[in-house]
Scaffold this motif. Structure first.
Motif, PDB file in Angstrom:
ATOM      1  N   HIS A  34     -98.986 -10.335 -69.570  1.00 13.30           N
ATOM      2  CA  HIS A  34    -100.068  -9.854 -68.712  1.00 13.30           C
ATOM      3  C   HIS A  34    -101.311 -10.736 -68.798  1.00 13.30           C
ATOM      4  O   HIS A  34    -102.274 -10.541 -68.041  1.00 13.30           O
ATOM      5  CB  HIS A  34    -100.417  -8.401 -69.038  1.00 13.30           C
ATOM      6  CG  HIS A  34    -101.098  -8.198 -70.355  1.00 13.30           C
ATOM      7  ND1 HIS A  34    -102.445  -8.392 -70.542  1.00 13.30           N
ATOM      8  CD2 HIS A  34    -100.618  -7.796 -71.558  1.00 13.30           C
ATOM      9  CE1 HIS A  34    -102.774  -8.126 -71.791  1.00 13.30           C
ATOM     10  NE2 HIS A  34    -101.677  -7.769 -72.432  1.00 13.30           N
ATOM     11  N   ALA A  79     -95.568  -4.845 -71.271  1.00 11.90           N
ATOM     12  CA  ALA A  79     -96.455  -5.993 -71.052  1.00 11.90           C
ATOM     13  C   ALA A  79     -96.863  -6.584 -72.392  1.00 11.90           C
ATOM     14  O   ALA A  79     -97.275  -5.859 -73.301  1.00 11.90           O
ATOM     15  CB  ALA A  79     -97.694  -5.557 -70.273  1.00 11.90           C
ATOM     16  N   ILE A  92    -103.688  -4.064 -65.908  1.00 10.96           N
ATOM     17  CA  ILE A  92    -102.275  -4.459 -65.993  1.00 10.96           C
ATOM     18  C   ILE A  92    -101.432  -3.662 -65.011  1.00 10.96           C
ATOM     19  O   ILE A  92    -100.498  -4.190 -64.394  1.00 10.96           O
ATOM     20  CB  ILE A  92    -101.753  -4.267 -67.426  1.00 10.96           C
ATOM     21  CG1 ILE A  92    -102.538  -5.136 -68.400  1.00 10.96           C
ATOM     22  CG2 ILE A  92    -100.263  -4.606 -67.513  1.00 10.96           C
ATOM     23  CD1 ILE A  92    -102.229  -4.855 -69.859  1.00 10.96           C
ATOM     24  N   ILE A 125     -97.493  -1.658 -74.125  1.00 11.90           N
ATOM     25  CA  ILE A 125     -98.168  -2.941 -74.318  1.00 11.90           C
ATOM     26  C   ILE A 125     -97.940  -3.393 -75.755  1.00 11.90           C
ATOM     27  O   ILE A 125     -98.131  -2.617 -76.696  1.00 11.90           O
ATOM     28  CB  ILE A 125     -99.683  -2.817 -74.072  1.00 11.90           C
ATOM     29  CG1 ILE A 125     -99.968  -2.233 -72.697  1.00 11.90           C
ATOM     30  CG2 ILE A 125    -100.375  -4.162 -74.219  1.00 11.90           C
ATOM     31  CD1 ILE A 125    -101.428  -1.878 -72.479  1.00 11.90           C
TER      32      ILE A 125
END
Length: 292
Positions: free
Chosen positions: A143, A205, A220, A230
């Motif tokens: 990302h 991500a 994101i 994440i």
């Protein structure tokens, strides 16, 4: 085959094994001792994740030790077996995608595994996940990739999808399976996060920094609105696996929501999250081995 002599020594003092134990030439046979192939490699980034794998795969405490050092590939590893499958566990020396890609590359070259996996913790997307939820990456992307213009940042993520056969196993044998979640809770043996726990097959991500800001998370989701988690490593592992054509899987469990309250939840959930993600891999290992 060039002859190497230690500075200040004569050529006659140098041998094929080096002049001293602490000064062996780079091409000595001992340094390049072959490593046996294994079925699967598991990589983690932090000590808590390493313990989670040890606990999930029931590695006896007396066998955990410091592991085996390999100087050719410059890593330390732990080898163990589960049923008929051979596995190794490696921990990164640093967090992040670069360290993950480097270690995964060296591990694939060294062990030539059928599957390379990553277990551990991640930040979850609030409203889409609960604390303790396990996210298996359906795709991973960076990302932080893109271009900074004077007035804005333009995302340019490169997504790497999970193998279809592995995805099918997760979708049918883990997502929505209350029995599997019950087994993970029971096998943990400690205090589990309150509330419902689920398995998600969704995008993860990866980035270069720890995220604890809801505005970053919102940014994101503009790029991938189905993003559920994440982390800092998954994309690096997938990049390495893709180069070698090695099957990969990333399973991470939610310890916080990356929303400014990380410190309030991670201490309570981190241990469970590290165990739960690894336990999912253990419970489905035989199924994965059938398709890799």
């Amino acid at each position: 085959n060039r002859d190497f002599a230690t500075p200040g020594s004569t050529k006659e003092e140098s041998t094929a094994e080096g002049t001293r134990e602490d000064n062996k030439i780079l091409n000595s046979e001992e340094k390049h001792k072959p490593i046996d192939r294994v079925d699967a490699v598991i990589i983690v980034a932090i000590p808590e994740e390493k313990k989670g794998v040890f606990d999930a795969f029931r590695v006896p405490h007396e066998e955990r030790g410091t592991g085996v050092w390999n100087s050719e590939y410059n890593f330390r590893y732990h080898r163990f077996d589960i049923e008929e499958f051979s596995l190794v566990l490696l921990k990164q020396t640093k967090m992040g995608m670069t360290a993950a890609a480097s270690l995964a590359t060296r591990a694939i070259m060294a062990f030539k595994p059928r599957l390379i996996a990553m277990a551990g913790i991640c930040g979850g997307r609030k409203g889409k996940t609960n604390l303790g939820d396990i996210i298996v990456a359906s795709t991973v992307f960076d990302h932080t990739a893109g271009k900074h213009y004077s007035e804005r940042f333009k995302f340019r993520p490169d997504a790497i999808p999970l193998d279809d056969a592995i995805s099918d196993i997760v979708s049918n044998a883990a997502v929505g399976d209350d029995v599997l979640i019950g087994n993970i809770r029971r096998n943990y043996g400690g205090d589990c996060p309150p509330g419902e726990i689920k398995v998600h097959l969704a995008p993860i991500a990866s980035g270069t920094a720890v995220i604890d800001n809801p505005e970053v998370v919102d940014g994101i989701t503009v790029v991938q609105d189905d993003m559920a988690g994440i982390d800092m490593e998954a994309y690096g592992l997938a990049c390495a696996a893709k180069v070698f054509g090695t099957k990969w899987i990333v399973a991470k469990a939610v310890q916080d929501f990356a929303d400014g309250s990380k410190s309030e939840t991670e201490e309570k959930v981190r241990s469970f999250a590290a165990f739960a993600s690894a336990e999912l891999l253990r419970l489905l290992l035989e199924d994965f081995m059938e398709v890799v």
